[in-house]
Design a protein around this motif. Structure first.
Motif, PDB file in Angstrom:
ATOM      1  N   ALA A  66       1.043  -1.257  -0.380  1.00 20.01           N
ATOM      2  CA  ALA A  66       0.153   0.509  -0.184  1.00 20.01           C
ATOM      3  C   ALA A  66       0.830   1.118   0.266  1.00 20.01           C
ATOM      4  O   ALA A  66      -0.006   2.186  -0.492  1.00 20.01           O
ATOM      5  N   THR A  67       1.819   1.403   1.183  1.00 20.48           N
ATOM      6  CA  THR A  67       2.757   1.670   0.709  1.00 20.48           C
ATOM      7  C   THR A  67       3.442   2.580  -0.968  1.00 20.48           C
ATOM      8  O   THR A  67       3.823   3.469  -0.871  1.00 20.48           O
ATOM      9  N   VAL A  68       3.765   1.296  -1.167  1.00 28.50           N
ATOM     10  CA  VAL A  68       4.575   1.461  -1.793  1.00 28.50           C
ATOM     11  C   VAL A  68       3.831   2.119  -3.444  1.00 28.50           C
ATOM     12  O   VAL A  68       4.163   2.599  -4.418  1.00 28.50           O
ATOM     13  N   ARG A  69       2.576   1.686  -3.715  1.00 27.12           N
ATOM     14  CA  ARG A  69       1.618   2.200  -3.965  1.00 27.12           C
ATOM     15  C   ARG A  69       1.531   3.428  -4.563  1.00 27.12           C
ATOM     16  O   ARG A  69       1.654   4.366  -5.314  1.00 27.12           O
ATOM     17  N   ALA A  70       1.227   3.782  -3.031  1.00 25.86           N
ATOM     18  CA  ALA A  70       1.052   5.159  -2.582  1.00 25.86           C
ATOM     19  C   ALA A  70       2.562   6.216  -3.180  1.00 25.86           C
ATOM     20  O   ALA A  70       2.167   7.506  -3.993  1.00 25.86           O
ATOM     21  N   HIS A  71       3.696   6.060  -2.732  1.00 30.88           N
ATOM     22  CA  HIS A  71       4.291   6.478  -3.447  1.00 30.88           C
ATOM     23  C   HIS A  71       4.882   6.345  -4.609  1.00 30.88           C
ATOM     24  O   HIS A  71       5.038   7.871  -5.676  1.00 30.88           O
ATOM     25  N   GLU A  72       4.358   5.366  -5.614  1.00 28.34           N
ATOM     26  CA  GLU A  72       4.285   5.180  -7.045  1.00 28.34           C
ATOM     27  C   GLU A  72       3.602   6.680  -8.204  1.00 28.34           C
ATOM     28  O   GLU A  72       3.691   7.488  -8.417  1.00 28.34           O
ATOM     29  N   THR A  73       2.412   6.690  -7.334  1.00 25.97           N
ATOM     30  CA  THR A  73       0.793   7.538  -7.787  1.00 25.97           C
ATOM     31  C   THR A  73       1.558   8.847  -6.862  1.00 25.97           C
ATOM     32  O   THR A  73       1.806   9.989  -8.333  1.00 25.97           O
TER      33      THR A  73
ATOM     34  N   SER B  81       2.820  13.236 -12.550  1.00 25.06           N
ATOM     35  CA  SER B  81       2.694  13.734 -13.840  1.00 25.06           C
ATOM     36  C   SER B  81       2.477  13.930 -15.059  1.00 25.06           C
ATOM     37  O   SER B  81       2.878  14.245 -15.715  1.00 25.06           O
ATOM     38  N   LEU B  82       2.727  12.473 -14.512  1.00 29.44           N
ATOM     39  CA  LEU B  82       2.259  11.132 -15.817  1.00 29.44           C
ATOM     40  C   LEU B  82       0.419  11.269 -15.985  1.00 29.44           C
ATOM     41  O   LEU B  82       0.084  11.232 -15.052  1.00 29.44           O
ATOM     42  N   THR B  83       0.152  11.010 -17.248  1.00 29.40           N
ATOM     43  CA  THR B  83      -1.164  10.815 -16.822  1.00 29.40           C
ATOM     44  C   THR B  83      -1.527   9.391 -17.390  1.00 29.40           C
ATOM     45  O   THR B  83      -0.829   8.568 -17.362  1.00 29.40           O
ATOM     46  N   ARG B  84      -1.926   8.786 -16.446  1.00 28.95           N
ATOM     47  CA  ARG B  84      -2.704   7.533 -16.529  1.00 28.95           C
ATOM     48  C   ARG B  84      -2.246   6.822 -17.988  1.00 28.95           C
ATOM     49  O   ARG B  84      -1.592   5.584 -18.078  1.00 28.95           O
ATOM     50  N   GLY B  85      -2.732   7.102 -18.912  1.00 30.10           N
ATOM     51  CA  GLY B  85      -2.121   6.849 -19.851  1.00 30.10           C
ATOM     52  C   GLY B  85      -0.081   6.378 -20.267  1.00 30.10           C
ATOM     53  O   GLY B  85       0.152   5.589 -20.459  1.00 30.10           O
ATOM     54  N   GLU B  86       0.076   7.547 -19.854  1.00 24.16           N
ATOM     55  CA  GLU B  86       1.826   7.683 -19.697  1.00 24.16           C
ATOM     56  C   GLU B  86       2.667   6.432 -18.885  1.00 24.16           C
ATOM     57  O   GLU B  86       2.942   6.183 -19.221  1.00 24.16           O
ATOM     58  N   ARG B  87       1.315   6.658 -17.394  1.00 24.05           N
ATOM     59  CA  ARG B  87       1.691   5.567 -16.523  1.00 24.05           C
ATOM     60  C   ARG B  87       1.380   4.200 -17.195  1.00 24.05           C
ATOM     61  O   ARG B  87       2.799   3.333 -16.691  1.00 24.05           O
ATOM     62  N   ASP B  88       0.454   3.883 -18.071  1.00 22.61           N
ATOM     63  CA  ASP B  88       0.160   2.516 -18.137  1.00 22.61           C
ATOM     64  C   ASP B  88       0.636   2.136 -19.384  1.00 22.61           C
ATOM     65  O   ASP B  88       1.541   1.493 -19.994  1.00 22.61           O
TER      66      ASP B  88
END
Length: 158
Positions: A124-131, A136-143
């Motif tokens: 959960a902490t790692v997911r929050a850190h990555e988010t 600055s990236l869009t969802r599409g850019e992250r994907d």
């Protein structure tokens, strides 16, 4: 001429100069990884899991009874390099080594309840850190980034 260059003042204003390195994917991947890794360590705190230990715990949670050899293969590291990681997870009481029936030389890794709890908190902490880090990236850019990185990783398996 060499003596003249040696006596000239050191230059410190390189921040905006383009380097050959700026166009190299490997260099940029490494520098990006350094940013992600530093933020990862900060997010999990001083006593938190390192990226390698976190990855090993994740795989033992997802693949209970995985052997140490299989875990090393999954992580892409030498089996000898895995020993310290497993020792750390065992000292934290996040997993136990168990004998594999029929082969006393092989040990399987089984997560403990404490390991599953620690992993749930850490992921959960790692997911929050990555988010936060990739905000600055869009969802599409992250994907797209994730798909490209996974594609590069698959080259190793071929």
């Amino acid at each position: 001429m060499v003596a003249k260059q040696a006596n000239s003042p050191a230059r410190t204003d390189y921040a905006h100069d383009m380097s050959d390195l700026d166009d190299l994917i490997g260099y940029n991947l490494k520098r990006a990884y350094m940013v992600v890794q530093a933020d990862f360590r900060e997010a999990l705190g001083q006593d938190g899991l390192s990226p390698r230990v976190f990855s090993a715990l994740s795989l033992t949670i997802q693949m209970p009874n995985i052997t140490q050899s299989s875990l090393a293969r999954e992580l892409g590291i030498e089996r000898s390099g895995l020993v310290a990681i497993v020792d750390e997870l065992e000292s934290r009481q996040y997993l136990v080594r168990t004998a594999v029936p029929g082969d006393r030389r092989v040990q399987a890794l089984v997560p403990t309840d404490a390991g599953r709890k620690a992993y749930a908190d850490a992921v959960a902490t790692v997911r929050a850190h990555e988010t936060r880090l990739l905000s600055s990236l869009t969802r599409g850019e992250r994907d797209s980034l994730l798909r490209m990185l996974q594609k590069i990783r698959r080259i190793e398996a071929e």
